[in-house]
Design a protein around this motif. Structure first.
Motif, PDB file in Angstrom:
ATOM      1  N   TRP A  32       1.908   9.198 -10.353  1.00 42.18           N
ATOM      2  CA  TRP A  32       0.522   8.971 -10.766  1.00 42.18           C
ATOM      3  C   TRP A  32       0.328   9.506 -12.179  1.00 42.18           C
ATOM      4  O   TRP A  32       0.970  10.474 -12.583  1.00 42.18           O
ATOM      5  CB  TRP A  32      -0.451   9.714  -9.852  1.00 42.18           C
ATOM      6  CG  TRP A  32      -0.625   9.131  -8.482  1.00 42.18           C
ATOM      7  CD1 TRP A  32       0.154   8.203  -7.868  1.00 42.18           C
ATOM      8  CD2 TRP A  32      -1.647   9.491  -7.559  1.00 42.18           C
ATOM      9  NE1 TRP A  32      -0.320   7.949  -6.615  1.00 42.18           N
ATOM     10  CE2 TRP A  32      -1.431   8.727  -6.386  1.00 42.18           C
ATOM     11  CE3 TRP A  32      -2.711  10.373  -7.578  1.00 42.18           C
ATOM     12  CZ2 TRP A  32      -2.234   8.815  -5.272  1.00 42.18           C
ATOM     13  CZ3 TRP A  32      -3.534  10.464  -6.467  1.00 42.18           C
ATOM     14  CH2 TRP A  32      -3.297   9.699  -5.322  1.00 42.18           C
ATOM     15  N   ASN A  69       0.817  -1.212   0.000  1.00 43.28           N
ATOM     16  CA  ASN A  69       0.000   0.000   0.000  1.00 43.28           C
ATOM     17  C   ASN A  69       0.849   1.259   0.000  1.00 43.28           C
ATOM     18  O   ASN A  69       1.936   1.287   0.566  1.00 43.28           O
ATOM     19  CB  ASN A  69      -0.908   0.043   1.238  1.00 43.28           C
ATOM     20  CG  ASN A  69      -1.886  -1.100   1.285  1.00 43.28           C
ATOM     21  OD1 ASN A  69      -1.558  -2.155   1.811  1.00 43.28           O
ATOM     22  ND2 ASN A  69      -3.066  -0.908   0.743  1.00 43.28           N
ATOM     23  N   HIS A 127      -4.417  -3.382  -2.085  1.00 38.87           N
ATOM     24  CA  HIS A 127      -3.847  -2.576  -3.167  1.00 38.87           C
ATOM     25  C   HIS A 127      -4.324  -1.123  -3.137  1.00 38.87           C
ATOM     26  O   HIS A 127      -4.139  -0.385  -4.097  1.00 38.87           O
ATOM     27  CB  HIS A 127      -4.180  -3.203  -4.525  1.00 38.87           C
ATOM     28  CG  HIS A 127      -3.622  -4.579  -4.681  1.00 38.87           C
ATOM     29  ND1 HIS A 127      -2.277  -4.824  -4.835  1.00 38.87           N
ATOM     30  CD2 HIS A 127      -4.236  -5.789  -4.659  1.00 38.87           C
ATOM     31  CE1 HIS A 127      -2.086  -6.142  -4.921  1.00 38.87           C
ATOM     32  NE2 HIS A 127      -3.253  -6.736  -4.823  1.00 38.87           N
ATOM     33  N   ALA A 128      -4.936  -0.717  -2.044  1.00 30.00           N
ATOM     34  CA  ALA A 128      -5.469   0.642  -1.966  1.00 30.00           C
ATOM     35  C   ALA A 128      -4.383   1.651  -1.613  1.00 30.00           C
ATOM     36  O   ALA A 128      -3.314   1.311  -1.106  1.00 30.00           O
ATOM     37  CB  ALA A 128      -6.588   0.705  -0.931  1.00 30.00           C
ATOM     38  N   ILE A 129      -4.685   2.908  -1.912  1.00 28.58           N
ATOM     39  CA  ILE A 129      -3.847   4.027  -1.502  1.00 28.58           C
ATOM     40  C   ILE A 129      -4.609   4.766  -0.405  1.00 28.58           C
ATOM     41  O   ILE A 129      -5.788   5.082  -0.572  1.00 28.58           O
ATOM     42  CB  ILE A 129      -3.590   4.986  -2.687  1.00 28.58           C
ATOM     43  CG1 ILE A 129      -2.869   4.250  -3.817  1.00 28.58           C
ATOM     44  CG2 ILE A 129      -2.783   6.201  -2.240  1.00 28.58           C
ATOM     45  CD1 ILE A 129      -2.856   5.032  -5.126  1.00 28.58           C
ATOM     46  N   ASN A 175      -8.923   9.888  -7.315  1.00 28.56           N
ATOM     47  CA  ASN A 175      -8.311   8.643  -7.783  1.00 28.56           C
ATOM     48  C   ASN A 175      -9.113   7.481  -7.195  1.00 28.56           C
ATOM     49  O   ASN A 175      -9.264   7.384  -5.974  1.00 28.56           O
ATOM     50  CB  ASN A 175      -6.850   8.589  -7.319  1.00 28.56           C
ATOM     51  CG  ASN A 175      -6.107   7.362  -7.821  1.00 28.56           C
ATOM     52  OD1 ASN A 175      -6.686   6.304  -8.030  1.00 28.56           O
ATOM     53  ND2 ASN A 175      -4.795   7.495  -7.985  1.00 28.56           N
ATOM     54  N   GLU A 176      -9.615   6.601  -8.055  1.00 29.83           N
ATOM     55  CA  GLU A 176     -10.488   5.517  -7.590  1.00 29.83           C
ATOM     56  C   GLU A 176      -9.789   4.535  -6.657  1.00 29.83           C
ATOM     57  O   GLU A 176     -10.445   3.766  -5.933  1.00 29.83           O
ATOM     58  CB  GLU A 176     -11.103   4.758  -8.775  1.00 29.83           C
ATOM     59  CG  GLU A 176     -10.119   4.076  -9.689  1.00 29.83           C
ATOM     60  CD  GLU A 176      -9.537   4.986 -10.753  1.00 29.83           C
ATOM     61  OE1 GLU A 176      -8.776   4.484 -11.603  1.00 29.83           O
ATOM     62  OE2 GLU A 176      -9.845   6.207 -10.727  1.00 29.83           O
ATOM     63  N   LYS A 177      -8.465   4.549  -6.630  1.00 31.28           N
ATOM     64  CA  LYS A 177      -7.737   3.643  -5.734  1.00 31.28           C
ATOM     65  C   LYS A 177      -7.569   4.218  -4.325  1.00 31.28           C
ATOM     66  O   LYS A 177      -7.138   3.514  -3.412  1.00 31.28           O
ATOM     67  CB  LYS A 177      -6.357   3.327  -6.314  1.00 31.28           C
ATOM     68  CG  LYS A 177      -6.386   2.494  -7.586  1.00 31.28           C
ATOM     69  CD  LYS A 177      -4.971   2.177  -8.052  1.00 31.28           C
ATOM     70  CE  LYS A 177      -4.983   1.331  -9.323  1.00 31.28           C
ATOM     71  NZ  LYS A 177      -3.593   1.035  -9.790  1.00 31.28           N
ATOM     72  N   GLU A 234      -7.603  -2.530   2.339  1.00 25.12           N
ATOM     73  CA  GLU A 234      -7.549  -3.315   1.106  1.00 25.12           C
ATOM     74  C   GLU A 234      -6.092  -3.358   0.660  1.00 25.12           C
ATOM     75  O   GLU A 234      -5.387  -2.353   0.702  1.00 25.12           O
ATOM     76  CB  GLU A 234      -8.409  -2.661   0.012  1.00 25.12           C
ATOM     77  CG  GLU A 234      -9.893  -2.638   0.330  1.00 25.12           C
ATOM     78  CD  GLU A 234     -10.693  -1.916  -0.747  1.00 25.12           C
ATOM     79  OE1 GLU A 234     -10.138  -1.704  -1.840  1.00 25.12           O
ATOM     80  OE2 GLU A 234     -11.857  -1.570  -0.475  1.00 25.12           O
TER      81      GLU A 234
END
Length: 585
Positions: free
Chosen positions: A526, A352, A421-423, A375-377, A419
């Protein structure tokens, strides 16, 4: 005076009739009978408490205080009297006097539930949430079936950012007492923090329906809709709260933070017809004077706004004091700890990215978190105490040779939101103190350091009227002192970890958003997207003082606002000059 133990048959009948009238709702008759007993020298604990409740409900606090003091002359070691006296003193803003009275109560009965509960309220009002939590926990251990104690614990945890833990206690309070209106109000606030708006509203309305504080319920509904960005509904609900209770100081203040409020003559009249000398507490006076300052600011009458700001912050300083030295001392201690932490090898195998947004309050941090959340993440966590709590546990474990990593502890506090892989964005501004620890222990940790013209920043802080903490904000000189200190500390960290810290300039961000964001995203690695230029289209839930401001497109309206308040900012200007800090013209 005599106690009820020596009462006559006539006195017993008088007491019985007074309580009967009280239960029937004949309050004036009950009050008259209670006072008749006391005037005849009969000091009975039940009568004292019943009359004090009536007087408090009718804002006759001085009379209630006098009654308790007379009762204490007879029952000098009765803990409940000191506790109840403390409760009234606390309600009108005399926190230090209230604290002394409650300490006295606990000296006679250290396990008295109401005294422990009142002590948590005082610690919370003073911003000492750690002490409040400790006492609240002791109350729950003593009296686990105390619904008010469970509800209070939930409220304290929510204030610390421990939202999921707070939810457990809030639900337990309702299970213990399904008819407790305040418990539903508290649960509604917690669900709002979690972004569960529908259930938040259901519980707030439930509180209202079972006899809760109706005006407070509508104010909370207004706050929920303001945080969601539905400013039309927010305005309607807050107006309803004021219409129900024109003396509701907090509702007037919330209304004064909405754009366009100064154009409503009806609510302007209600605000300016309020005589602060008739208000129930110092806190209410502060709310009203800040409301008037906001009104004058919106109509660009900066002279009167300055007068109101000085008055409001003066009352606030006398009531709450300051936390400046506490913040600076903790910051310096953590800098020392960082030197020891650098010797440790981080065991961070986490994928992460953790983005810690730090700086002074009102420095543009909410705007940048909202931009990043496009950003959706990204999972934007707002202002949490996750890091402070994680570091506290981690350091304790190091002393006990426990090898659990700081990152693992932090992930545990994130809880269900975690999660792989989330940021994550964490916008607890005072995490600047932990910069060295973050840079050393979080492999994928990054710091975004928000900076702004210090005079605009100080003015915004001075005008903000924070509901919790930031007690230094009532002094422009102390605001300047903290900015100077923070800059010094952060420069030290930047020199050691230049690749992990990004200086974000607010003025550049709002004047040239595309260029500044491209630089930031290049640093973050990004990809660029035009959506980042439209944070006002975000549907994120924002609980900070900036919740209304971020619903507008990026703009330069707040730049150089300090020039309208230069006279009251002179002490801060001198502090900044003496420090050698660059002050833009």
């Amino acid at each position: 005076m005599q106690s009820i133990n020596s009462k006559s048959t006539e006195e017993i009948q008088l007491k019985s009739e007074a309580i009967k009238q009280h239960r029937k709702g004949n309050i004036k008759k009950a009050e008259k009978l209670y006072k008749e007993m006391l005037s005849n020298g009969i000091i009975d604990l039940e009568i004292v408490d019943n009359l004090a409740i009536i007087l408090k409900d009718h804002k006759k606090n001085k009379e209630a205080i006098t009654i308790y003091k007379k009762a204490i002359l007879i029952y000098a070691k009765e803990a409940s009297l000191y506790s109840n006296l403390g409760n009234i003193l606390m309600g009108i803003g005399y926190l230090d006097k209230a604290k002394r009275s409650i300490i006295k109560a606990l000296s006679y009965n250290e396990n008295l539930p109401n005294a422990l509960l009142n002590m948590t309220f005082i610690h919370k009002a003073k911003g000492d949430l750690i002490a409040a939590e400790k006492i609240a926990l002791s109350l729950i251990k003593i009296d686990p079936d105390n619904a008010s104690g469970q509800m209070n614990m939930g409220s304290i945890l929510m204030s610390q950012g421990k939202i999921e833990e707070a939810l457990i206690y809030a639900k337990k309070a309702i299970k213990l007492n399904p008819h407790m209106a305040d418990a539903y109000m508290n649960l509604g606030a917690i669900l709002g923090e979690l972004g569960d708006y529908d259930n938040s509203e259901i519980n707030l309305r439930k509180s209202i329906s079972i006899g809760g504080n109706v005006s407070l319920g509508f104010l909370n509904l207004g706050s929920i809709y303001k945080s969601k960005g539905d400013l039309r509904k927010a305005k309607a609900y807050i107006e309803k709260a004021i219409e129900i209770n024109p003396l509701f100081a907090r509702a007037h203040f919330k209304y004064s933070t909405l754009n366009g409020h100064s154009k409503n003559d009806k609510f302007k009249k209600l605000l300016f017809n309020l005589n602060t000398s008739t208000l129930n507490s110092s806190q209410e006076k502060i709310d009203i004077v800040f409301s008037k300052a906001n009104y004058f600011h919106q109509i660009k009458d900066y002279k009167n706004s300055s007068i109101m700001l000085a008055e409001a912050n003066s009352i606030k300083r006398k009531l709450y004091g300051t936390d400046l030295n506490d913040i600076i001392n903790l910051s310096n201690n953590l800098l020392s700890i960082t030197k020891e932490v650098k010797k440790l090898i981080p065991s961070d195998g986490c994928r992460n990215m953790f983005l810690f947004i730090v700086g002074m309050p009102r420095s543009g941090s909410t705007l940048i978190e909202t931009i990043l959340s496009r950003n959706e993440k990204v999972i934007d966590m707002g202002e949490t105490r996750f890091l402070a709590n994680s570091v506290s546990e981690w350091i304790s474990n190091l002393e006990e040779n426990n090898s659990t990593s700081l990152v693992d502890k932090y992930k545990r506090f994130i809880g269900k939101k975690y999660e792989q892989h989330a940021i994550y964005t964490d916008k607890q501004l005072y995490n600047y103190m932990y910069t060295g620890i973050i840079c050393n222990q979080f492999k994928n940790g990054r710091i975004i350091y928000c900076k702004r013209n210090p005079l605009d920043n100080i003015l915004s802080i001075y005008r903000a009227h924070f509901s919790n903490g930031n007690l230094f904000s009532s002094s422009v000189s102390e605001c300047a002192d903290l900015i100077i200190h923070q800059e010094k500390i952060m420069n030290t960290y930047i020199s050691n970890y230049p690749e992990k810290i990004y200086d974000l300039n607010y003025e550049q961000l709002v004047k040239e958003p595309r260029q500044e964001l491209n630089r930031l995203f290049s640093w973050l690695n990004w990809n660029w997207d035009e959506k980042y230029l439209s944070p006002h289209l975000s549907n994120r839930f924002v609980m900070t003082a900036s919740s209304a401001a971020i619903r507008a497109p990026i703009n330069t309206k707040s730049i150089d606002g300090w020039k309208n308040y230069q006279i009251i900012l002179e002490p801060a200007i001198q502090r900044l000059k003496d420090s050698g800090m660059n002050i833009p013209n």
